[in-house]
Structures are given as C-alpha cells and as structure tokens.
Enzyme design. Structure first.
Site, short mmCIF file in Angstrom:
data_model
loop_
_atom_site.label_atom_id
_atom_site.label_comp_id
_atom_site.label_asym_id
_atom_site.label_seq_id
_atom_site.Cartn_x
_atom_site.Cartn_y
_atom_site.Cartn_z
N LEU A 118 0.83 -1.21 0.00
CA LEU A 118 0.00 0.00 0.00
C LEU A 118 0.87 1.26 0.00
CD1 LEU A 118 -3.05 0.86 0.21
CD2 LEU A 118 -2.59 1.27 2.61
N LYS A 120 3.87 1.63 -1.14
CA LYS A 120 4.53 1.78 -2.44
C LYS A 120 3.57 2.26 -3.51
CE LYS A 120 7.05 -1.89 -2.78
NZ LYS A 120 7.43 -3.24 -3.13
N LYS A 253 -7.93 0.20 7.31
CA LYS A 253 -8.79 -0.93 7.60
C LYS A 253 -7.99 -2.22 7.49
CE LYS A 253 -11.21 -2.53 3.73
NZ LYS A 253 -10.43 -3.03 2.66
N ASP A 340 -14.48 -6.86 3.67
CA ASP A 340 -13.49 -6.13 2.87
C ASP A 340 -14.12 -4.95 2.13
OD1 ASP A 340 -10.79 -5.96 1.90
OD2 ASP A 340 -11.49 -6.66 -0.05
N HIS A 345 -16.73 0.23 2.57
CA HIS A 345 -16.86 1.10 1.41
C HIS A 345 -18.32 1.31 0.98
CE1 HIS A 345 -12.65 0.65 1.37
NE2 HIS A 345 -12.53 -0.38 0.55
N ARG A 480 -21.36 6.71 -11.63
CA ARG A 480 -20.28 5.73 -11.86
C ARG A 480 -19.03 6.24 -11.17
NH1 ARG A 480 -20.37 4.43 -17.62
NH2 ARG A 480 -18.83 6.05 -17.96
N LYS A 490 -31.02 8.36 -16.98
CA LYS A 490 -31.74 7.77 -18.11
C LYS A 490 -33.13 8.36 -18.19
CE LYS A 490 -29.36 3.42 -17.89
NZ LYS A 490 -29.50 1.98 -17.78
N1 LIG Z 1 -2.64 -3.25 -0.22
C1 LIG Z 1 -3.85 -2.75 -0.44
O1 LIG Z 1 -4.30 -2.59 -1.58
C2 LIG Z 1 -4.70 -2.33 0.72
C3 LIG Z 1 -4.26 -2.46 2.03
N2 LIG Z 1 -5.04 -2.04 3.07
C4 LIG Z 1 -4.57 -2.15 4.44
O2 LIG Z 1 -3.38 -1.39 4.58
C5 LIG Z 1 -2.46 -2.02 5.45
C6 LIG Z 1 -1.17 -2.28 4.73
O3 LIG Z 1 -1.42 -3.07 3.58
P1 LIG Z 1 -0.26 -3.72 2.72
O4 LIG Z 1 0.79 -2.72 2.40
O5 LIG Z 1 -0.92 -4.47 1.65
O6 LIG Z 1 0.32 -4.74 3.77
P2 LIG Z 1 1.64 -5.62 3.69
O7 LIG Z 1 1.26 -7.03 3.97
O8 LIG Z 1 2.42 -5.33 2.46
O9 LIG Z 1 2.40 -5.13 5.00
C7 LIG Z 1 3.03 -3.86 5.10
C8 LIG Z 1 4.34 -4.04 5.84
O10 LIG Z 1 4.10 -4.50 7.15
C9 LIG Z 1 5.13 -5.39 7.56
N3 LIG Z 1 4.51 -6.68 7.94
C10 LIG Z 1 3.79 -7.50 7.15
N4 LIG Z 1 3.38 -8.57 7.85
C11 LIG Z 1 3.86 -8.42 9.10
C12 LIG Z 1 3.76 -9.17 10.28
N5 LIG Z 1 3.09 -10.32 10.33
N6 LIG Z 1 4.37 -8.73 11.39
C13 LIG Z 1 5.04 -7.57 11.38
N7 LIG Z 1 5.17 -6.80 10.27
C14 LIG Z 1 4.58 -7.21 9.16
C15 LIG Z 1 6.04 -5.58 6.37
O11 LIG Z 1 7.15 -4.70 6.52
P3 LIG Z 1 8.51 -5.15 7.20
O12 LIG Z 1 8.64 -6.62 7.12
O13 LIG Z 1 9.55 -4.41 6.42
O14 LIG Z 1 8.39 -4.64 8.60
C16 LIG Z 1 5.22 -5.10 5.20
O15 LIG Z 1 6.01 -4.56 4.17
C17 LIG Z 1 -3.17 -3.27 5.95
O16 LIG Z 1 -3.84 -2.97 7.14
C18 LIG Z 1 -4.19 -3.55 4.85
O17 LIG Z 1 -5.30 -4.27 5.33
C19 LIG Z 1 -6.26 -1.45 2.86
C20 LIG Z 1 -6.75 -1.29 1.60
C21 LIG Z 1 -6.04 -1.75 0.44
O1 LIG Z 2 -10.06 -1.70 0.36
C1 LIG Z 2 -9.95 -2.38 -0.64
O2 LIG Z 2 -10.12 -1.80 -1.83
C2 LIG Z 2 -9.61 -2.39 -3.01
C3 LIG Z 2 -10.31 -1.69 -4.16
O3 LIG Z 2 -9.98 -0.34 -4.16
P1 LIG Z 2 -10.05 0.49 -5.52
O4 LIG Z 2 -9.81 1.88 -5.09
O5 LIG Z 2 -8.98 -0.07 -6.40
O6 LIG Z 2 -11.40 0.26 -6.09
C4 LIG Z 2 -9.84 -3.87 -3.03
O7 LIG Z 2 -9.16 -4.44 -4.13
C5 LIG Z 2 -9.29 -4.50 -1.76
O8 LIG Z 2 -9.62 -5.87 -1.73
C6 LIG Z 2 -9.88 -3.84 -0.56
O9 LIG Z 2 -9.18 -4.27 0.61
#
Ligand SMILES: NC(=O)C1=CN([C@@H]2O[C@H](COP(=O)(O)OP(=O)(O)OC[C@H]3O[C@@H](n4cnc5c(N)ncnc54)[C@H](OP(=O)(O)O)[C@@H]3O)[C@@H](O)[C@H]2O)C=CC1
Ligand SMILES: O=C1O[C@H](COP(=O)(O)O)[C@@H](O)[C@H](O)[C@H]1O
Length: 596
Positions: A118, A120, A253, A340, A345, A480, A490
C-alpha cells in the site's frame, strides 16, 4: 488515558483549500502521465547510478534495479551522494530552503510499513502528487518506517521506480522530474521494529533534527497488518509523538472483524490517542464521485425533492473487480468480501447517499447524520444475503485460478469472494426501499457505481409506447464512481420523426469529456485532509460501531452455520442467487441491462 499530545490545527477550511488549488472552472491542476518518458528514463539512469544501485535500463523505458545488500543502512548524518542516495540534513535544508523562522510549523509524515504494497503503490505516490501541486506545507519531511533493512537511497529508488514505471495516478508534466528530485530529497527511511520504543525513540531523534526547533506536527500512517496496529501506536505514542504540535494517526482498515474486536481495537487505540487524533481511513470516501454525492443532492434543487421512498424504487450499490485476490489471499481469507468491501466502502456510500441534510458541512455535522442512518438500519438477515466464491475457469486457452488455488488460502475455505445483500433503512424517508449491495472479485468487469431506480410514472399516457416492461422505462440515475467517472440520468424521449416512438437516452456528465484534467487519487485527498485536520471523510468510532452492529450477527451466523458459498466461474457475472435475491424485492440489477 491518552498520552499522545493533541492540539487542534487551525487549517484553512476544506472549501477554501479546494478552491485555491483549483482553476477557475473547477478543474484540478493535473497533467498527463506519458508526457516525458524518455527524459525521465534518462534522469533515472543518472540518479540510480549516483545512488550506487545496480542498474538495468531496459529498452524503451522501464528501469529495473537490484538493491544493495541488506544491512547497508545509510547513517543519517554521514550520508552523501547523488539524488537518490542519502542526502544529509544540511543538503536537504539547502534543497528545500529551510529558513530560521521558527514560527512556521513543520509536518513530519511517517509511513509505518513503508516496505509494503500500500505504501509503495498508493501512499508515497499520493504524497508526491500533493508535493507536485504545492499542497504540502513548506517544512515537511517524509519518513518510511519498517523492519526491512533499507537505506534512504533504497527507499528513494523504490519510490522512483514506482514513479517511472507503475502508478498512473502520478502526475507528470512541466518540471515533474525536477519536482521528483526535490521531493526525494525530503524522504528518509528508518528501520525498526513495530514494538520497540527504542526504535521509535531513534526515529524521534531524527525527526527532531529535521524539524529544527519549529513547532512539530506529526502524522503517522499505519500501513501495516492490523495485528501490529496497537504495538506501533503505543511505541509511536510513548517515544515519537510531538512535544509541541499535533500528533495524528491514520489507521487503515480492517478495523476489527466484528463488533467485539472493533470495540477492543478502539479501546486499545484510545489508551494512547484521543478520538480526534485517530483518522480511520476508508479510501472510498476520498473518491471524487463519492465526494460529489452531497454536492449533487444538496446543491441542485431537482434531486433532493425526489430523494425518498416517494419517488425512489430501489438503490443499488455495486462493486466488482475483474481480478481475484492476487497475492492478498492470506489477508482476504480472514475477512472475506463482506468485511473487505460491504461493511465499509459500500455502507459508507449508502450512509452518505441516504443521510438527512446536515446542519453544515462541518465534519461532525455530516458524521452525525451518517450515524443516524446507520442506526436506523435493520441488521442484516441471512435470507437477505447471498454469498459466492470464484472457481477456476478456462477461456480462450487461458485458465484462471479458483480462489482456493491461492497458496495462502486453505483448500476448504468457505470465505465469500462475492456477496449480494438487501438492506433497509427503517426511517420515514426510506421505509420499504430496498438498498441492494453487490460486491465481488474475479467478475467480468471492474466497476463501482450507485444506481438509483425511480418509480414508474403514474397514469398510462405513454404506457403502450413502453411495451410491457415498465421497469425498463423508468428513470435511472447512475453515479459511476469508477472507472471512467460519470453521472448520467436515463430518460425517455421521442424519437424524431412523424411517428410517436419512444427511446431511452442518457443525460450524461462524463468527466473525461467535461474536464480535461486527471481526477486526484483518493489517497491524495485523504492525506491532505489528515494534514489539514479535516475529519469529514474519516470514520468516527460511533459510525464504526453502528456499521459493525449491522453486519456482526450475520457474519457470525454465516461462520457458525458454515454456509457454503455459491461457486461462480472466474470472469463471470457472479452467482445467480444474486438475481433471485433482487427479484424477491422486485428489483433487476441495473448493471445487467444491455445499454447499462
Ligand atoms: N494493499 C492494499 O491494496 C490495501 C491495504 N489495506 C490495508 O493497509 C495495510 C497495509 O497493507 P499492505 O501494504 O498491503 O500490507 P503488507 O502485507 O504489504 O504489509 C506492510 C508491511 O508490514 C510489515 N509486515 C507485514 N506482515 C507483518 C507481520 N506479520 N508482522 C510484522 N510486520 C509485518 C512488512 O514490513 P517489514 O517486514 O519491512 O516490517 C510489510 O512490508 C493493511 O492494514 C491492509 O489491510 C487497505 C486497503 C487496500
Ligand atoms: O479496500 C480495498 O479496496 C480495493 C479496491 O480499491 P479500488 O480503489 O482499487 O477500487 C480492493 O481491491 C481491496 O480488496 C480492498 O481491501
């Protein structure tokens, strides 16, 4: 007891800010993505060489890098080198024109979980977009924090590669590369454990150096899995909160899995934070067309009088993705599509859609109205819910995986990847109107939309022209949300000519045609709001409780009874059960109509 310091910021009001960052016709100042790729690729090569990365410049553009060995963290004070290498604080000060005016506050933004997906893909790009648009305060510093060993240079390289390569929401245009160079000089990395007060104290020391004695406002973005939220908040609170400005925390979340775990999370957060320091993000609230919902309703005379059971037959909230869990199966299997997408949402959109007119546009007035809607709703019943899960499907020689083919998902998982539900608001405005929700992964299209189907026209003046299917002749308003944002209505009209034949047409506000500029990404808007202290688009704890109260009994029942989902092929329109559910309430899903 709250231990993070909190001072309410006097930020420019939301409306003023938006006006000042918009051009006279209300368009956001953004520019196209592809404008200067060759130049960017050239700069990137130079930058990456400077930063001692091993660089591979691929033909026609993208740059791939291999990181320097782990453990090579650039010491903050001693770092030297090129654009993407560790810039020293002095260099950084020169680059961004730090002055000695201690009255101007600084903002330090720490992305906790900076190595993750997220951060990145969404958070860093959104921060750059804000910087590009001059929306960040003059004195800001960005820190990435995670356990992974990374130097400042490696963080910058990671951000730069994403900038070059991947994220279409990045703005590119005049001076874009220059802006990126300047931006990266203000980005740093600190490696630490999420449960280490000492590591956060180290971060604090680094932040203080950047803040240079000014009033220091600090924003922490928790972009980490939920099981480590509290550790991170505790350590940030005890060791790295601001001593003289505000400290805010954006929480991603999921906010728990049900009423109990959500309440426990809130309680634990409140050991360290006051409610007004907690910014619970639901990125759908930052989407342009969701923002526009209230404008549409409350600034146009023609909609609000129709906005009730008297004229609206049903409302549909539809989310679909044309891909599966794609590497997030581990997270997803513990939550499922209802938690989710629906509980947050879609429910947030519903609340905004259905709320009464707020007293003002202030955050608390709007959130008060939303919470009233949520508390007027009936908890979901099992018979008003259909669940599905995608199965493997082969099409055109390509085999698409089943949900359970994901290695991080148990083979016997019953987690829904699709759900459809009928919800009801038991208040005077909406009594008896079905609000239908549908959300699914691995479906045939990617979209998010709101469909409002109006009642039939009374009397029968034109009924014979409509034929037998009166539903098809009723007005429908479609908002949309994505992709290709649009609002269209419409209507029925006469086909030109001597006869009396009727047609269906769209009165269409198509954003791409109306506005030439890109629409800002939701994360951009929400980050800016958090910096400005604008809470309107963040979820208050009572809203969250009300949302969980609607879904928790049903979620428990689904799990206790081990309800087997209806399997649907990857890339299809989802389980047929969704049609039976809608039909029970005399509704036809609007997204299935041929003309849509
Ligand atoms: N990715 C998405 O599209 C979305 C994500 N989210 C929420 O955002 C948050 C981050 O998501 P996302 O970036 O995908 O998550 P990641 O799984 O990529 O985790 C983020 C970072 O947290 C650290 N991490 C991962 N697992 C563990 C663990 N078990 N214990 C300790 N550190 C850990 C790692 O960093 P390191 O090992 O370097 O410490 C990792 O790079 C979450 O809460 C996710 O639910 C919400 C909406 C969309
Ligand atoms: O929160 C989330 O949203 C994405 C969808 O987001 P969008 O902005 O690309 O529509 C969803 O893929 C993911 O499962 C969910 O955790």
């Amino acid at each position: 007891m709250a231990t993070l310091s909190s001072s309410s910021a006097h930020c420019p009001s939301y409306a003023y800010h938006r006006l000042s960052s918009s051009s006279s016709n209300g368009q956001h100042q953004r520019v196209g993505f592809t404008s200067s790729l060759p130049q960017r690729a050239k700069i990137s090569l130079q930058c990456l060489k400077n930063s001692h990365q091993n660089v591979v410049l691929m033909q026609d553009g993208p740059v791939a890098t291999t990181a320097t060995p782990l453990g090579n963290e650039t010491p903050f004070k001693e770092s030297k080198g090129g654009l993407l290498s560790g810039t020293s604080l002095e260099e950084c000060k020169d680059a961004v024109g730090f002055d000695n005016n201690e009255n101007e506050p600084s903002v330090s933004i720490t992305v906790v979980g900076a190595s993750g997906d997220l951060a990145k893909k969404k958070i860093f790009p959104a921060l750059f977009a804000l910087y590009y648009e001059d929306c960040l305060p003059k004195h800001f510093t960005i820190y990435g924090y995670a356990r992974s060993k990374m130097t400042d240079a490696e963080l910058r390289t990671m951000m730069f590669v994403v900038y070059l390569d991947e994220v279409p929401m990045f703005i590119h245009g005049e001076n874009c590369d220059e802006k990126m160079e300047q931006f990266l000089k203000r980005c740093f990395y600190h490696s630490g454990q999420y449960d280490s007060e000492e590591n956060f104290a180290e971060l604090d020391r680094k932040l203080k150096k950047h803040e240079g004695g000014r009033v220091s406002n600090r924003l922490f973005y928790l972009s980490i899995p939920p099981n480590i939220f509290i550790d991170a908040v505790k350590c940030a609170s005890l060791s790295a909160s601001s001593g003289n400005g505000w400290t805010r925390v954006i929480v991603e979340k999921p906010f728990g899995r049900d009423s109990e775990s959500s309440a426990a999370l809130t309680k634990a957060l409140k050991n360290y934070l006051d409610e007004d320091q907690i910014f619970r993000i639901d990125h759908y609230l930052g989407k342009e067309l969701v923002e526009n919902l209230s404008v549409l309703r409350f600034s146009n005379l023609i909609f609000e009088p129709l906005w009730s059971r008297q004229y609206i037959r049903n409302v549909q909230l539809i989310f679909s993705e044309d891909f599966g869990t794609e590497g997030r199966g581990g997270y997803f299997d513990n939550y499922g599509i209802i938690r989710d997408i629906m509980q947050n949402h879609l429910l947030q959109i519903l609340a905004l859609f259905a709320m009464e007119t707020p007293v003002s546009l202030d955050a608390e007035d709007i959130r008060n109205e939303k919470v009233k809607v949520l508390r007027s709703m009936r908890p979901l019943q099992l018979e008003d819910m259909v669940v599905g899960q995608y199965k493997s499907h082969t099409k055109g020689g390509v085999t698409y995986p089943a949900y359970t083919d994901d290695k991080t998902v148990p083979k016997d998982s019953l987690t829904p990847t699709f759900a459809a539900a009928a919800l009801f608001i038991d208040n005077a405005r909406w009594d008896g109107v079905p609000f239908l929700m549908k959300a699914g992964k691995a479906l045939h299209s990617k979209r998010a939309e709101i469909r409002v189907q109006f009642r039939h026209v009374p009397g029968n003046l034109y009924n014979r022209n409509f034929g037998t299917d009166l539903d098809r002749a009723t007005n429908e308003l479609v908002i949309r949300v994505q992709p290709d944002e649009a609002i269209y209505l419409k209507i029925n009209n006469k086909i030109p000519g001597l006869g009396m034949r009727l047609d269906r047409s769209n009165l269409n506000l198509h954003y791409a045609a109306r506005y030439s500029k890109e629409i800002p990404d939701a994360y951009e808007r929400l980050l800016l709001d958090a910096i400005e202290g604008e809470r309107r688009l963040f979820i208050r704890s009572d809203e969250l409780n009300a949302a969980w109260a609607l879904f928790t009994p049903l979620l428990k029942e689904l799990e206790e009874k081990k309800i087997i989902p209806e399997y649907y092929p990857y890339g299809s329109r989802g389980p047929v059960g969704a049609h039976y559910l809608a039909a029970r309430y005399k509704v036809r899903w609007g997204d299935l109509n041929v003309e849509q």
